[in-house]
Design a protein around this motif. Structure first.
Motif, PDB file in Angstrom:
ATOM      1  N   THR A   1      14.649 -52.773  54.019  1.00  0.00           N
ATOM      2  CA  THR A   1      15.967 -52.286  54.436  1.00  0.00           C
ATOM      3  C   THR A   1      16.784 -51.843  53.231  1.00  0.00           C
ATOM      4  N   ARG A   2      16.774 -52.642  52.183  1.00  0.00           N
ATOM      5  CA  ARG A   2      17.550 -52.293  50.988  1.00  0.00           C
ATOM      6  C   ARG A   2      17.002 -51.052  50.308  1.00  0.00           C
ATOM      7  N   ASP A   3      15.686 -50.954  50.194  1.00  0.00           N
ATOM      8  CA  ASP A   3      15.093 -49.811  49.510  1.00  0.00           C
ATOM      9  C   ASP A   3      15.443 -48.494  50.195  1.00  0.00           C
ATOM     10  N   ALA A   4      15.615 -48.530  51.503  1.00  0.00           N
ATOM     11  CA  ALA A   4      15.936 -47.306  52.242  1.00  0.00           C
ATOM     12  C   ALA A   4      17.306 -46.746  51.869  1.00  0.00           C
ATOM     13  N   THR A   5      18.141 -47.556  51.214  1.00  0.00           N
ATOM     14  CA  THR A   5      19.490 -47.117  50.835  1.00  0.00           C
ATOM     15  C   THR A   5      19.579 -46.655  49.391  1.00  0.00           C
ATOM     16  N   LEU A   6      18.515 -46.828  48.616  1.00  0.00           N
ATOM     17  CA  LEU A   6      18.585 -46.597  47.175  1.00  0.00           C
ATOM     18  C   LEU A   6      18.296 -45.146  46.811  1.00  0.00           C
ATOM     19  N   LYS A   7      18.994 -44.648  45.811  1.00  0.00           N
ATOM     20  CA  LYS A   7      18.710 -43.332  45.264  1.00  0.00           C
ATOM     21  C   LYS A   7      17.595 -43.432  44.228  1.00  0.00           C
ATOM     22  N   CYS A   8      16.969 -42.292  43.950  1.00  0.00           N
ATOM     23  CA  CYS A   8      15.950 -42.265  42.894  1.00  0.00           C
ATOM     24  C   CYS A   8      16.585 -42.636  41.554  1.00  0.00           C
ATOM     25  N   PRO A   9      15.867 -43.347  40.702  1.00  0.00           N
ATOM     26  CA  PRO A   9      16.380 -43.597  39.345  1.00  0.00           C
ATOM     27  C   PRO A   9      16.688 -42.292  38.626  1.00  0.00           C
ATOM     28  N   ASN A  10      17.693 -42.320  37.769  1.00  0.00           N
ATOM     29  CA  ASN A  10      18.134 -41.101  37.089  1.00  0.00           C
ATOM     30  C   ASN A  10      17.022 -40.426  36.303  1.00  0.00           C
ATOM     31  N   LEU A  11      16.119 -41.220  35.724  1.00  0.00           N
ATOM     32  CA  LEU A  11      15.092 -40.647  34.849  1.00  0.00           C
ATOM     33  C   LEU A  11      13.709 -40.657  35.476  1.00  0.00           C
ATOM     34  N   LEU A  12      13.616 -40.830  36.788  1.00  0.00           N
ATOM     35  CA  LEU A  12      12.305 -40.894  37.429  1.00  0.00           C
ATOM     36  C   LEU A  12      11.475 -39.646  37.135  1.00  0.00           C
ATOM     37  N   LEU A  13      12.028 -38.476  37.367  1.00  0.00           N
ATOM     38  CA  LEU A  13      11.234 -37.251  37.258  1.00  0.00           C
ATOM     39  C   LEU A  13      10.813 -36.936  35.826  1.00  0.00           C
ATOM     40  N   PRO A  14      11.701 -37.062  34.830  1.00  0.00           N
ATOM     41  CA  PRO A  14      11.205 -36.851  33.465  1.00  0.00           C
ATOM     42  C   PRO A  14      10.308 -37.966  32.956  1.00  0.00           C
ATOM     43  N   SER A  15      10.571 -39.209  33.360  1.00  0.00           N
ATOM     44  CA  SER A  15       9.871 -40.324  32.714  1.00  0.00           C
ATOM     45  C   SER A  15       8.415 -40.442  33.143  1.00  0.00           C
ATOM     46  N   ILE A  16       8.129 -40.315  34.413  1.00  0.00           N
ATOM     47  CA  ILE A  16       6.767 -40.604  34.866  1.00  0.00           C
ATOM     48  C   ILE A  16       5.768 -39.621  34.281  1.00  0.00           C
ATOM     49  N   GLN A  17       6.146 -38.342  34.155  1.00  0.00           N
ATOM     50  CA  GLN A  17       5.183 -37.374  33.625  1.00  0.00           C
ATOM     51  C   GLN A  17       4.894 -37.593  32.143  1.00  0.00           C
ATOM     52  N   VAL A  18       5.777 -38.293  31.447  1.00  0.00           N
ATOM     53  CA  VAL A  18       5.518 -38.703  30.072  1.00  0.00           C
ATOM     54  C   VAL A  18       4.723 -40.008  30.051  1.00  0.00           C
ATOM     55  N   ASN A  19       5.104 -40.949  30.898  1.00  0.00           N
ATOM     56  CA  ASN A  19       4.505 -42.284  30.850  1.00  0.00           C
ATOM     57  C   ASN A  19       3.059 -42.309  31.322  1.00  0.00           C
ATOM     58  N   ILE A  20       2.674 -41.424  32.255  1.00  0.00           N
ATOM     59  CA  ILE A  20       1.266 -41.373  32.650  1.00  0.00           C
ATOM     60  C   ILE A  20       0.401 -40.777  31.544  1.00  0.00           C
ATOM     61  N   ARG A  21       1.033 -40.208  30.526  1.00  0.00           N
ATOM     62  CA  ARG A  21       0.336 -39.711  29.339  1.00  0.00           C
ATOM     63  C   ARG A  21       0.404 -40.716  28.187  1.00  0.00           C
ATOM     64  N   ALA A  22       0.719 -41.957  28.488  1.00  0.00           N
ATOM     65  CA  ALA A  22       0.862 -43.004  27.461  1.00  0.00           C
ATOM     66  C   ALA A  22       1.950 -42.657  26.460  1.00  0.00           C
ATOM     67  N   GLY A  23       3.013 -42.022  26.941  1.00  0.00           N
ATOM     68  CA  GLY A  23       4.155 -41.714  26.097  1.00  0.00           C
ATOM     69  C   GLY A  23       4.089 -40.372  25.395  1.00  0.00           C
ATOM     70  N   ASP A  24       2.994 -39.652  25.545  1.00  0.00           N
ATOM     71  CA  ASP A  24       2.915 -38.304  24.957  1.00  0.00           C
ATOM     72  C   ASP A  24       3.752 -37.337  25.784  1.00  0.00           C
ATOM     73  N   LEU A  25       4.396 -36.397  25.106  1.00  0.00           N
ATOM     74  CA  LEU A  25       5.082 -35.323  25.808  1.00  0.00           C
ATOM     75  C   LEU A  25       4.050 -34.342  26.343  1.00  0.00           C
ATOM     76  N   PRO A  26       4.390 -33.559  27.365  1.00  0.00           N
ATOM     77  CA  PRO A  26       3.455 -32.535  27.839  1.00  0.00           C
ATOM     78  C   PRO A  26       3.049 -31.600  26.705  1.00  0.00           C
ATOM     79  N   PRO A  27       1.819 -31.073  26.755  1.00  0.00           N
ATOM     80  CA  PRO A  27       1.354 -30.199  25.673  1.00  0.00           C
ATOM     81  C   PRO A  27       2.289 -29.012  25.477  1.00  0.00           C
ATOM     82  N   PRO A  28       2.568 -28.643  24.222  1.00  0.00           N
ATOM     83  CA  PRO A  28       3.430 -27.472  23.980  1.00  0.00           C
ATOM     84  C   PRO A  28       2.825 -26.199  24.559  1.00  0.00           C
ATOM     85  N   GLU A  29       3.684 -25.316  24.997  1.00  0.00           N
ATOM     86  CA  GLU A  29       3.224 -24.014  25.469  1.00  0.00           C
ATOM     87  C   GLU A  29       3.127 -23.046  24.284  1.00  0.00           C
TER      88      GLU A  29
END
Length: 296
Positions: A252-280
């Motif tokens: 019930t509580r989770d249904a009221t919560l907003k996404c964390p502020n840094l969810l979208l930038p953080s996960i794509q870095v963290n699944i790379r063990a902290g590496d930033l995406p490869p430079p273009e």
């Protein structure tokens, strides 16, 4: 903020106030070998700039005290801050990065969400070591047992120094805060309950170190409690609360919560063990933001 644990290990906490994260340095004073747990790479959403202000405070202590970094540990794939693991690995190349083996579940899920290409591997090989439940390793002379504690995410693990302390990430919070959300992809309130009970089955005197604290007004930040404190006082999981009551409350509580502020930038870095995406081709790294995917 330093805790001495009956001369078994020393723990120093480095709070990052912007993300409410307690970065942790676990020290074996006999050998001066250490592990760094849940480090933070500072990120400005306004400018897209990353800095190392928070984690450099740990490095300063490591270098001043002439510690040797054995491990760069993650308790899980964080959705509320970027990991500084890759930066630490460059500073301490002999240290090994490690996370729970179910990081591969998170990688598979978010590879699809971010539309990553086939160069992004789904085997966890971005990390040096993937833990299974019950694995053991050493920080100097300290023996550590890995506990698989999913629920908040499938990748969650806790690190238990027997009869001394357990480092639980987001598996449990301070007693007046309760527990972490379970509504991220592959989260489970049922699994989180089981994981918290696994931790609370440890001896009452064992210290519990958490990754985040969100104190109510009037209480100072605190990243440590005990199993006994949690069993008797945690408002979500204390003795007498049933699993069914917890699941209903958490869902019930989770249904009221907003996404964390840094969810979208953080996960794509963290699944790379902290590496930033490869430079273009222009030499710049870019973060991807999936539009209209998450609920709010």
């Amino acid at each position: 903020m330093i805790e001495n644990l009956e001369n078994k290990c020393k723990v120093e906490i480095f709070p990052d106030t912007e993300t409410a994260t307690g970065q942790i340095l676990i020290i074996d004073e006999r050998t001066k070998k250490v592990a760094i747990l849940d480090s933070v790479l500072n990120y400005s959403a306004n400018s897209g700039r990353t800095t190392t202000t928070s984690v450099d405070k740990i490095i300063e202590v490591v270098e001043r005290e002439k510690y040797e970094v054995d491990w760069i540990l993650e308790s899980h794939i964080h959705a509320d801050h970027l990991s500084a693991a890759a930066y630490l690995k460059k500073r301490f190349p002999n240290a090994k990065t490690a996370i729970g083996e179910c990081v591969t579940v998170v990688q598979k899920t978010f590879k699809a969400i971010y539309g990553l290409d086939d160069k992004f591997l789904l085997d966890g090989s971005q990390f040096d070591r993937l833990w299974k439940d019950g694995d053991r390793f050493q920080i100097g002379e300290l023996s550590v047992r890995v506990l698989h504690t999913p629920g908040h995410t499938p990748s969650c693990v806790s690190y238990y120094i027997e009869n001394d302390s357990v480092f639980v990430g987001d598996t449990i919070f301070q007693p007046d805060v309760g527990s972490a959300r379970c509504d991220f992809p592959n989260g489970s309130a049922s699994n989180l309950w089981d994981s918290m009970k696994k931790i609370l089955a440890l001896p009452d005197y064992v210290k519990i170190y958490i990754c985040h604290d969100y104190p109510p007004q009037g209480r100072e930040l605190s990243y440590v409690s005990t199993v006994g404190d949690q069993r008797h006082q945690n408002k979500h999981v204390k003795d007498g609360v049933t699993k069914e009551e917890f699941i209903e409350m958490r869902t019930t509580r989770d249904a009221t919560l907003k996404c964390p502020n840094l969810l979208l930038p953080s996960i794509q870095v963290n699944i790379r063990a902290g590496d930033l995406p490869p430079p273009e081709e222009n030499g710049i790294s870019y973060l991807k933001i999936p539009l209209n995917y998450f609920k709010q």
